[in-house]
Design an enzyme around this catalytic site. Structure first.
Site, PDB file in Angstrom:
ATOM      1  N   ASP A  60      -9.006  -3.785  -8.965  1.00 50.92           N
ATOM      2  CA  ASP A  60      -9.719  -2.510  -8.923  1.00 50.92           C
ATOM      3  C   ASP A  60     -11.101  -2.611  -9.560  1.00 50.92           C
ATOM      4  O   ASP A  60     -12.042  -1.972  -9.092  1.00 50.92           O
ATOM      5  CB  ASP A  60      -8.900  -1.418  -9.616  1.00 50.92           C
ATOM      6  N   CYS A 105      -4.930  -9.425 -15.226  1.00 48.98           N
ATOM      7  CA  CYS A 105      -3.744  -9.391 -14.357  1.00 48.98           C
ATOM      8  C   CYS A 105      -4.060  -9.090 -12.889  1.00 48.98           C
ATOM      9  O   CYS A 105      -3.172  -8.762 -12.127  1.00 48.98           O
ATOM     10  CB  CYS A 105      -2.726  -8.384 -14.891  1.00 48.98           C
ATOM     11  N   HIS A 161      12.706  -1.758   3.853  1.00 49.69           N
ATOM     12  CA  HIS A 161      13.492  -2.307   2.743  1.00 49.69           C
ATOM     13  C   HIS A 161      13.803  -3.776   2.964  1.00 49.69           C
ATOM     14  O   HIS A 161      13.733  -4.588   2.058  1.00 49.69           O
ATOM     15  CB  HIS A 161      14.817  -1.556   2.617  1.00 49.69           C
TER      16      HIS A 161
HETATM   17  C1  PEP Z   1      -5.706  -4.563 -10.540  1.00 51.18           C
HETATM   18  O1  PEP Z   1      -6.257  -3.547 -10.147  1.00 51.18           O
HETATM   19  O2  PEP Z   1      -6.293  -5.633 -10.758  1.00 51.18           O
HETATM   20  C2  PEP Z   1      -4.245  -4.590 -10.746  1.00 51.18           C
HETATM   21  C3  PEP Z   1      -3.643  -5.624 -11.280  1.00 51.18           C
HETATM   22  O3  PEP Z   1      -3.539  -3.517 -10.350  1.00 51.18           O
HETATM   23  P1  PEP Z   1      -3.139  -3.182  -8.834  1.00 51.18           P
HETATM   24  O4  PEP Z   1      -3.455  -4.379  -7.990  1.00 51.18           O
HETATM   25  O5  PEP Z   1      -1.693  -2.879  -8.882  1.00 51.18           O
HETATM   26  O6  PEP Z   1      -4.015  -2.005  -8.559  1.00 51.18           O
HETATM   27 MG    MG Z   2      -5.291  -1.643 -10.264  1.00 50.48          MG
END
Ligand code: PEP
Ligand code: MG
Length: 798
Positions: free
Chosen positions: A663, A710, A397
């Protein structure tokens, strides 16, 4: 079932949570909970069975409806009878005709033959294996008349069991450690743990560049004077005069405990306001320890026996420390740290001092045994340059706090307390995990330069945070931030992000080490939406599984967890939790600036199912008169190749796309994003990944829906020109990168980018794509930029 009132889930939840949060006596808590649950679920019986110390049996611990004399007399093995089976399997079940089930077993002591239907949920906690949990009890409901329990009844009971589990666990741990005198005297023989009792080291030393290494925990470089924290109360150095009258002494320790409790309640509120409810919850554990009769009672009893309150606290703390230290499971061991923290607080109250009594200089490097959440509440964090701790890891934490506050930190540094001298200069490198004490002039100059470069760049850019992210030819790109905790919002403001492009809700679950309650989620999402309003906030539903397992869920050891039961697949299987998350998000949407995003979608059916559930949730909330956004946009994360390929179809059925390149890269290139052996193959600028991004953007544009990105790629300087060129309307990345990305966007001309994109898509290798990105940054004059040139030159390898 006819005519039975539908339980008001929110109210039941709140009332059980209320009982649990006020709990100081386990028996009383259980009695109150069984009473309440029986009434609210309109059941004839509600009972709690608790796992016995042998971990192989359950005993009836509380009941409303069965023969009260059976409490303490009914024992059943794990796997024995329906209740034993539910404990063994660790999952909630319901039986309309319980006696018809071959696993049913009749216990004459209880008088339960008259009850027909049964529903039960296990009380689960984390266990030694990081992935599994174990049952520390079972919450059972029975009815005389046959009843077919619905999924949502089962869910509701599971939520109650979930609320109850930590209280039971803490009480059991505390009762073990405050157990028999024999056990304690064994413990006392092993007293005197080093670090805690050692005298503070001297400042003077001849050696230079004393180096220690730990785990890099929070990024950044800091230089400052060493300040020892927390364990500053060295029991054997305290000159403490007990009052000759044992009664006066006893009253003194009682007062100290009460004051420490008041202080903890205050801290909980204060930390809740500063960092969010997720962190405030940490103090509940501390409060519970202090309210535990075993702990406080033992201190008082020993005070009466020795006539010395300080000695009593010391004895109790040492016993507890020893016990907790012997526990293998890191989750439980962490509770030992909590006990220690609570003990220090009581002593501080007894002595009338604060733990951090010495004044701390501006820009201090805080050196501690552990990095505790409480430190952040008691320290003047503005004065802290860095934190280094001898124990603990980057997922504690405390570590999460440090990162959220952008305080460089290194944890798990063996020999730290021995190596450091109060007041000497220290360099902390949060990138590498190196810590240097008493650096010589050369080393100091080297780190000062690096630190200065980074600071100047950030300051300049932040000062320009108000400027729009607009290309030279007037094309606007929205730059938003990826956020996981309430405290991150401060950085969103500071670095001028235009909203939250990705709110990772699973961080709350990871902090809690279990599914967060609907109420906690609601509070958090509402606060984020409210703080950001009118700027947009994209809330992503739980993305658990893969490398993000929590003990609440039975994650089996999977051969390929990244391809397994994760994210939306898991949410659609755990409908109870998913529905509560949807309710919480919908309630937060009352601000009208929220979007809902679904991670890991790999088929159109998943999207359709989610939309159905969202519609059902809207109906449910609508019927109750709850305010929400009826047009809440529902978007899909494109992070699985099948979703990118089917983007045209998905685009017709959702309201926006956000491309998750972290991902998408892993799945397109078949490279595990967390495996350092294949890390050199992981590259989001690979032409195959670019092709899928381009395809997704094209599909979104044809369907006229917004498309953002993102993944970490959104903060990669080499990628920014290509992403802007492809037509992404929003880039969401780490908040601190927003100013840099904005500078890049502002120096680009979209007219020139179309050709870059065309050539990049025709490349055979990632390296060639890098060159195209680098050439564009160079041509835009960015490598000579006074603030970001340094950084960009490193990115392009110049
Ligand atoms: C991604 O996979 O690009 C993403 C933004 O999600 P995470 O990194 O949380 O898997
Ligand atoms: Mg992801």
């Amino acid at each position: 079932m006819g005519g039975r009132a539908i339980p008001d889930r929110g109210a039941l939840y709140e009332d059980v949570a209320g009982i649990v949060s006020r709990s100081h006596d386990l028996g009383e808590t259980l009695d109150n909970v069984v009473d309440l649950v029986a009434k609210r679920l309109d059941a004839d019986v509600c009972s709690v069975y608790l796992t016995e110390p042998d971990l192989a049996h359950l005993g009836l611990a509380a009941t409303m409806g069965l023969d009260p004399d059976a409490v303490g007399r009914v024992h059943l093995g794990f796997g024995e009878g329906l209740v034993g089976n539910i404990a063994a399997e660790g999952r909630a079940m319901a039986f309309e005709d319980a006696q018809a089930d071959p696993r049913y077993r009749y216990f004459p002591e209880t008088g339960e033959e008259e009850f027909c239907s049964l529903m039960a949920a296990p009380l689960r906690v984390a266990s030694l294996g990081a992935m599994e949990g174990f049952s520390i009890g079972v919450l059972v409901v029975q009815t005389r008349q046959p009843r077919s329990f619905s999924d949502s009844d089962v869910e509701l009971l599971s939520t109650c069991a979930h609320l109850l589990a930590p209280v039971v666990m803490n009480a059991q741990l505390l009762s073990v450690v405050s157990g028999s005198d024999e056990r304690r005297s064994e413990m006392f023989e092993q007293l005197g743990r080093a670090g805690m009792l050692s005298p503070p080291p001297e400042t003077e030393r001849a050696e230079r560049n004393v180096r220690v290494e730990g785990t890099p925990t929070s990024r950044g470089i800091a230089i400052g004077g060493v300040y020892f924290l927390g364990d500053a109360i060295q029991f054997d150095r305290i000159e403490y005069e007990p009052d000759p009258d044992p009664e006066v002494e006893r009253a003194a320790i009682r007062r100290a405990i009460e004051r420490a409790l008041t202080e903890l309640h205050g801290l909980r509120d204060d930390v809740g306001a500063r960092f969010g409810p997720d962190f405030a919850a940490i103090f509940n554990t501390h409060i519970q320890i202090l309210e535990d009769k075993g702990f406080a009672g033992r201190i008082e009893a020993l005070t009466a026996e020795h006539g010395d309150a300080l000695e009593a606290v010391r004895e109790v703390l040492d016993t507890y420390a020893e016990m907790f230290q012997a526990i293998e499971d890191p989750y439980f061991r962490e509770r030992g740290v909590d006990v220690h923290d609570v003990g220090q607080r009581v002593v501080a109250r007894l002595l009338g001092v604060r733990n951090d009594a010495q004044p701390m200089a501006e820009g201090a490097v805080v050196v501690a045994s552990h990095l505790l959440p409480a430190h952040f509440a008691t320290l003047e964090t503005d004065k802290v340059a860095a934190i280094v701790s001898e124990h603990g890891g980057p997922t504690s934490h405390g570590a999460i706090f440090a990162r959220a506050l952008e305080i460089p930190a290194v944890t798990g540094v063996p020999g730290l307390l021995e190596a450091a001298r109060a007041g000497e200069t220290a360099i902390v490198d949060g990138e590498t995990g190196s810590v240097f004490f008493s650096p010589d002039d050369d080393l100091l100059a080297e780190y000062q330069k690096a630190q200065h470069r980074a600071l100047v760049a950030v300051e300049h850019l932040d000062a320009l945070a108000g400027r729009p992210a607009e290309t030279l030819d007037g094309h606007r790109v929205r730059l938003t931030a990826n956020v996981g905790l309430l405290s991150d919002l401060r950085l969103v403001e500071r670095h001028g992000a235009e909203g939250v492009g990705l709110f990772r809700t699973e961080l709350l679950a990871l902090v809690h080490r279990g599914f967060p309650s609907e109420e906690d989620q609601e509070q958090l999402y509402e606060q984020v939406a409210h703080t950001m309003s009118p700027r947009p906030v994209t809330v992503r539903t739980l993305d658990l599984g893969g490398d993000k397992a929590i003990p609440e869920l039975d994650f089996e050891q999977e051969e390929n967890p990244q391809l397994g039961w994760r994210s939306i697949r898991l949410s659609l299987d755990e409908l109870g939790s998913f529905r509560s998350q949807l309710r919480a998000i919908l309630r937060a949407s009352a601000e009208r600036n929220v979007r809902l995003m679904v991670p890991m979608v790999s088929s159109v059916e998943e999207l359709r199912r989610v939309r159905e559930l969202v519609d059902e949730t809207k109906e449910e909330l609508g019927a109750r008169g709850t305010d929400f956004d009826p047009d809440l946009p529902v978007g899909v994360m494109i992070e699985v190749p099948s979703a990118a390929v089917l983007a045209g179809v998905l685009a017709r059925e959702c309201d926006f796309f956000s491309i998750g390149t972290n991902d998408l890269t892993q799945y397109t290139l078949a490279v595990d994003r967390g495996n350092e052996r294949v890390a050199h193959l992981y590259d989001s600028l690979h032409p195959a990944v670019l092709a899928l991004i381009d395809r997704t953007v094209g599909a979104a544009q044809r369907a006229d829906i917004p498309v953002s990105l993102c993944g970490e790629m959104a903060s990669n300087p080499l990628a920014v020109p290509l992403l802007v060129g492809m037509g992404l309307s929003e880039l969401s990345g780490v908040a601190s990168a927003v100013p840099v990305v904005k500078e890049i966007v502002r120096s680009l001309d979209r007219g020139l980018l179309a050709d870059d994109v065309r050539r990049a898509l025709a490349c055979g290798t990632a390296r060639e794509v890098h060159e195209i990105g680098a050439a564009r940054l160079r041509a835009a004059g960015l490598l000579d930029h006074p603030d970001i040139g340094d950084w960009l030159r490193r990115s392009v390898g110049d």
